[in-house]
Design an enzyme around this catalytic site. Structure first.
Site, PDB file in Angstrom:
ATOM      1  CD1 TRP A 357       0.727  -0.394   3.114  1.00  0.00           C
ATOM      2  CD2 TRP A 357      -0.664   1.321   3.478  1.00  0.00           C
ATOM      3  NE1 TRP A 357       1.038   0.145   4.347  1.00  0.00           N
ATOM      4  CE2 TRP A 357       0.199   1.197   4.603  1.00  0.00           C
ATOM      5  CE3 TRP A 357      -1.614   2.333   3.497  1.00  0.00           C
ATOM      6  CZ2 TRP A 357       0.133   2.055   5.718  1.00  0.00           C
ATOM      7  CZ3 TRP A 357      -1.678   3.181   4.610  1.00  0.00           C
ATOM      8  CH2 TRP A 357      -0.809   3.038   5.696  1.00  0.00           C
ATOM      9  CG  ASP A 358       4.807   0.805   1.559  1.00  0.00           C
ATOM     10  OD1 ASP A 358       3.856   0.153   2.028  1.00  0.00           O
ATOM     11  OD2 ASP A 358       5.956   0.731   2.008  1.00  0.00           O
ATOM     12  CD  GLU A 487       2.614  -3.946   9.620  1.00  0.00           C
ATOM     13  OE1 GLU A 487       3.800  -4.096   9.959  1.00  0.00           O
ATOM     14  OE2 GLU A 487       2.201  -4.145   8.463  1.00  0.00           O
ATOM     15  CE  LYS A 599       6.225  -1.552  11.893  1.00  0.00           C
ATOM     16  NZ  LYS A 599       5.900  -2.653  10.990  1.00  0.00           N
ATOM     17  CD  GLN A 600       2.928   1.721   9.940  1.00  0.00           C
ATOM     18  OE1 GLN A 600       3.384   0.633  10.248  1.00  0.00           O
ATOM     19  NE2 GLN A 600       2.812   2.103   8.683  1.00  0.00           N
TER      20      GLN A 600
HETATM   21  C1  BGC Z   1       4.869  -1.152   7.664  1.00  0.00           C
HETATM   22  C2  BGC Z   1       3.833  -1.282   6.573  1.00  0.00           C
HETATM   23  C3  BGC Z   1       4.532  -1.174   5.233  1.00  0.00           C
HETATM   24  C4  BGC Z   1       5.684  -2.168   5.120  1.00  0.00           C
HETATM   25  C5  BGC Z   1       6.492  -1.986   3.855  1.00  0.00           C
HETATM   26  C6  BGC Z   1       5.956  -2.200   7.470  1.00  0.00           C
HETATM   27  O1  BGC Z   1       6.935  -2.052   8.445  1.00  0.00           O
HETATM   28  O2  BGC Z   1       4.275  -1.329   8.922  1.00  0.00           O
HETATM   29  O3  BGC Z   1       2.872  -0.260   6.693  1.00  0.00           O
HETATM   30  O4  BGC Z   1       3.613  -1.387   4.211  1.00  0.00           O
HETATM   31  O5  BGC Z   1       6.562  -1.994   6.207  1.00  0.00           O
HETATM   32  O6  BGC Z   1       7.053  -0.706   3.802  1.00  0.00           O
END
Ligand code: BGC
Length: 766
Positions: A357-358, A487, A599-600
């Site tokens: 999804w990035d 996550e 986490k984000q």
């Molecule tokens: C992130 C995801 C991301 C993936 C690839 C993961 O660490 O939590 O949101 O899509 O990395 O960049």
């Protein structure tokens, strides 16, 4: 965090040899051209720690899934970007002693990634046995003008002796992915040949039948003149090379030019690879290293003209933003619509070159503003072409209709197998809908919706319709058992972001339907018939929008990340002892899941996407609650926080977050850059400057700017393409200057006031 890279505006510089950081440097100093990429491995043999990495875009392997407990719905395979033939190899033996920097004294060492001209250079002095000192000068690039071409100039100069030397340029297809699930090798030999001045090798993948041909040619010069020398072919399984024996004179430079063509069956028929490669190889070697480098640099200068960001007064910030832009342009050029942007690009194996999804959530804005419109359109069409596979994916998970795009994919099929990600991170469907909106709002290309966009939106909406369920007790629609962008929480109920983006997808789909019905009913009718859309579906979507449940905390007046988030022990990241960070390297997964740490961006990701729907106070309250609980252990996190902090005019926070995103790899913030650089988050860095400090936003198709400037910066400027216009925006401490570089008048808003700009306009900073 590690700071060993020298600051410089245009170069990434490593001074002195750091074998303990070799894996890290190999990622940071990677080069690529959209077609292929190469970690900064040494050409000569190196027995120290290293990840030899050469990657060809779109060439992958379906490695059999490995899990402890199989769950129905898991994909059969995990697609991996393939570590391909090592084409850079040049072994050097001096008076019988192999040059290996892990085994000799390295007196001087300097590695430079020249971003302006797009090449990697390494100079060093090594002391061999009996005090023999030798100087090596190696320069290489992968061409931006001939996509299959990789060129190396490698020179050896004995500083205090005369001696014998054997140089062996080679191509080695006997390469293994370090992340291979069953320790298997993925390549098999198809063909090899060797001649006096070159060699060729074709290997193929054991599954999927990708063929990759590598061809090389070399010239040797001494005293500036091309020489003939005695050569002896070397052949092994999946390996061709040539031993070249020479006499070295003290202080005289011996130069080897190695010309390589790497071509795959993605572009040429299998039996055409070698003949095609020969022709191209002839062309590039005839042209020569210097001329090829010149045209390559010119191509880079053009890219810089379109996408550079200039920051005055802060070299570290300047170097960082250029590094991010450089890596993005190396990874994806948009010329091949079958390709996408992998989180590590060509700089490592982890996350491979797969699509996440990035792309939609973070990368699209960079390409929208800095490249031709067809490039961002291609990124969207990529998903359109995978719609059928996304439908199959939803069906496989038990849905009767709709499409669920994969979380990780190479060809449209899901290829990730952790249940909490594969089955639960369904929010990716929201980002794909948002990208359609973002693209149309930015470009005004409403036709896209007719040709592709609406079909995708309908299937996404159908998925959400079936994924929600009505809760009698809440008298609302809920979404249960998900993982949000954060996550560090799995299987939660009513993740605010997921509920919001789901409902927003339905709203936007309905908006597009009304627009199309009004503007072009015949096309709408065709699409309605094609998709079998029913009135009952539309009314259900309206009901979901009206009665979606959103968790909130009334006392603090904030959105709640998910049901029960406040039951967790509440603490702030600043209260944690430093040695706990990053949490994912120090805490058990169990402890992470039980903690309140994020986490984000999660709620904040939603507030970023939908910022025009919320007032500043709402954004501020949520930001002040969530940011202090966020560990930013995804590279995708700081950029969203930088943008929101800038919107809230919190310069210090915005700058702190900017540095975290911009220097994430250069300073190895999360201690994981040795796996590869965080390419997709680099687009987030670009957003932090343009959308953050520049305050750029397109609202109802109109461009808005609301700039602030960090205290340490004297000025910053960037260029964007917006529809017909090409704008340069330069911000100093006291003014915002907007120059319309192609004269096509545009109406835009600065600090909330409208201006029509056909040439140049200067507005005081507020
Ligand atoms: C992130 C995801 C991301 C993936 C690839 C993961 O660490 O939590 O949101 O899509 O990395 O960049």
């Amino acid at each position: 965090m590690k700071q060993y890279i020298k600051t410089d505006e245009w170069n990434i510089i490593e001074e002195g040899f750091h074998p303990e950081d070799q894996l890290l440097s190999e990622s940071i100093f990677s080069i690529g051209n959209g077609h292929m990429g190469q970690r900064a491995n040494f050409e000569e043999q190196y027995s120290g720690e290293s990840l030899q990495g050469s990657y060809m875009a779109g060439v992958y392997y379906t490695d059999k899934t490995k899990v402890g407990w199989w769950k129905n719905g898991y994909p059969e395979y995990f697609a991996k970007v393939l570590n391909a033939a090592n084409w850079i190899g040049i072994n050097v033996i001096i008076d019988g002693e192999t040059l290996d920097l892990a085994k000799c004294e390295v007196k001087e060492f300097r590695r430079v990634l020249n971003m302006k001209d797009g090449f990697l250079q390494r100079t060093l002095i090594a002391r061999l046995s009996r005090q023999k000192e030798i100087r090596i000068d190696a320069k290489r690039f992968v061409s931006m003008t001939v996509k299959e071409a990789g060129l190396i100039r490698y020179s050896v100069t004995p500083l205090n002796f005369y001696g014998e030397c054997r140089i062996t340029p080679y191509l080695d297809g006997d390469i293994k992915n370090t992340d291979s699930n069953y320790d298997e090798k993925f390549w098999e030999e198809v063909y090899k040949e060797n001649s006096v001045d070159g060699a060729a090798l074709t290997v193929k993948t054991r599954k999927l039948d990708f063929h990759a041909g590598s061809l090389m040619k070399y010239d040797i010069l001494q005293g500036g003149k091309k020489i003939q020398c005695s050569t002896e072919p070397v052949e092994k399984d999946k390996y061709v090379g040539c031993n070249i024996s020479l006499r070295l004179k003290q202080s005289e430079e011996t130069v080897l030019y190695k010309y390589v063509i790497n071509v795959t069956s993605r572009d040429k028929a299998r039996d055409e690879l070698i003949p095609y490669g020969r022709t191209r190889l002839e062309e590039i070697s005839q042209k020569g290293f210097d001329a090829m480098l010149q045209e390559h640099s010119a191509a880079w200068h053009k890219k810089w003209k379109e996408s550079d960001i200039v920051i005055e007064g802060d070299i570290s910030a300047q170097q960082a933003i250029r590094f991010n832009i450089f890596q993005l342009n190396q990874t994806y050029t948009g010329e091949d619509a079958r390709l996408n942007i992998g989180p590590k690009g060509f700089t490592g194996e982890k996350y491979g070159g797969s699509t996440y999804w990035d792309t939609e959530a973070y990368c699209l804005p960079f390409y929208l503003s800095t490249a031709d419109q067809k490039i961002s359109r291609n990124l969207l069409i990529y998903r359109y072409k995978q719609l059928e596979k996304a439908r199959e994916n939803a069906a496989k998970l038990g849905f009767s209709k709709g499409a669920l795009y994969p979380m990780v994919t190479m060809n449209g099929e899901e290829c990730h197998n952790e249940w909490e990600i594969t089955f639960e991170e369904i929010h990716r469907n929201g980002a794909i809908a948002y990208a359609v909106y973002n693209y149309v709002n930015y470009t005004g290309d409403w036709d896209y919706l007719k040709e592709y966009g609406l079909e995708v939106l309908l299937e996404l909406s159908r998925f959400w319709e079936e994924r929600v369920n009505f809760s009698e007790s809440k008298n609302s629609y809920v979404i249960l058992g998900v993982t949000g962008p954060n996550e560090y929480e799995n299987n939660v109920n009513n993740n605010w972001y997921t509920n919001r983006i789901a409902s927003w997808t339905l709203e936007y789909t309905l908006e597009v339907i009304s627009w199309m019905k009004e503007k072009d009913y015949p096309t709408y009718k065709i699409l309605e018939d094609k998709s079998g859309l029913k009135e009952t579906e539309i009314s259900k979507w309206m009901d979901i929008i009206k009665r979606m449940y959103y968790p909130v905390d009334e006392e603090r007046n904030i959105f709640l990340q998910q049901d029960g988030y406040l039951d967790k022990e509440q603490c702030l990241v600043k209260e944690l002892k430093k040695e706990n960070l990053p949490l994912n390297q120090h805490w058990s997964w169990d402890r992470i899941l039980r903690s309140c740490f994020i986490k984000q961006a999660d709620v904040l990701q939603g507030l970023y996407f939908l910022q025009d729907k919320y007032d500043l106070d709402t954004i501020r309250r949520n930001f002040h609650f969530y940011e202090p609980r966020t560990v930013h252990e995804s590279s995708l996190s700081p950029c969203i926080h930088a943008i929101l902090a800038a919107k809230l005019k919190d310069k210090d926070k915005a700058y702190e977050m900017y540095l975290k995103t911009a220097r994430l790899d250069l300073d190895n913030y999360n201690n994981d850059t040795e796996d590869g650089c965080h390419i997709t988050s680099m687009a987030g860095t670009w957003m932090s400057v343009v959308e953050g400090f520049g305050g750029m936003r397109v609202v109802k198709e109109k461009l808005h700017f609301d700039p602030i400037i960090p205290d340490t910066w004297k000025s910053f400027s960037f260029r964007i393409k917006f529809r017909e216009s090409l704008l340069k925006i330069a911000i100093t401490k006291d003014k915002v200057a907007i120059k319309n570089e192609n004269g096509k008048a545009v109406t835009l808003s600065v600090y909330g006031k409208d201006y029509s700009i056909d040439k140049e306009m200067v507005i005081p900073v507020q």
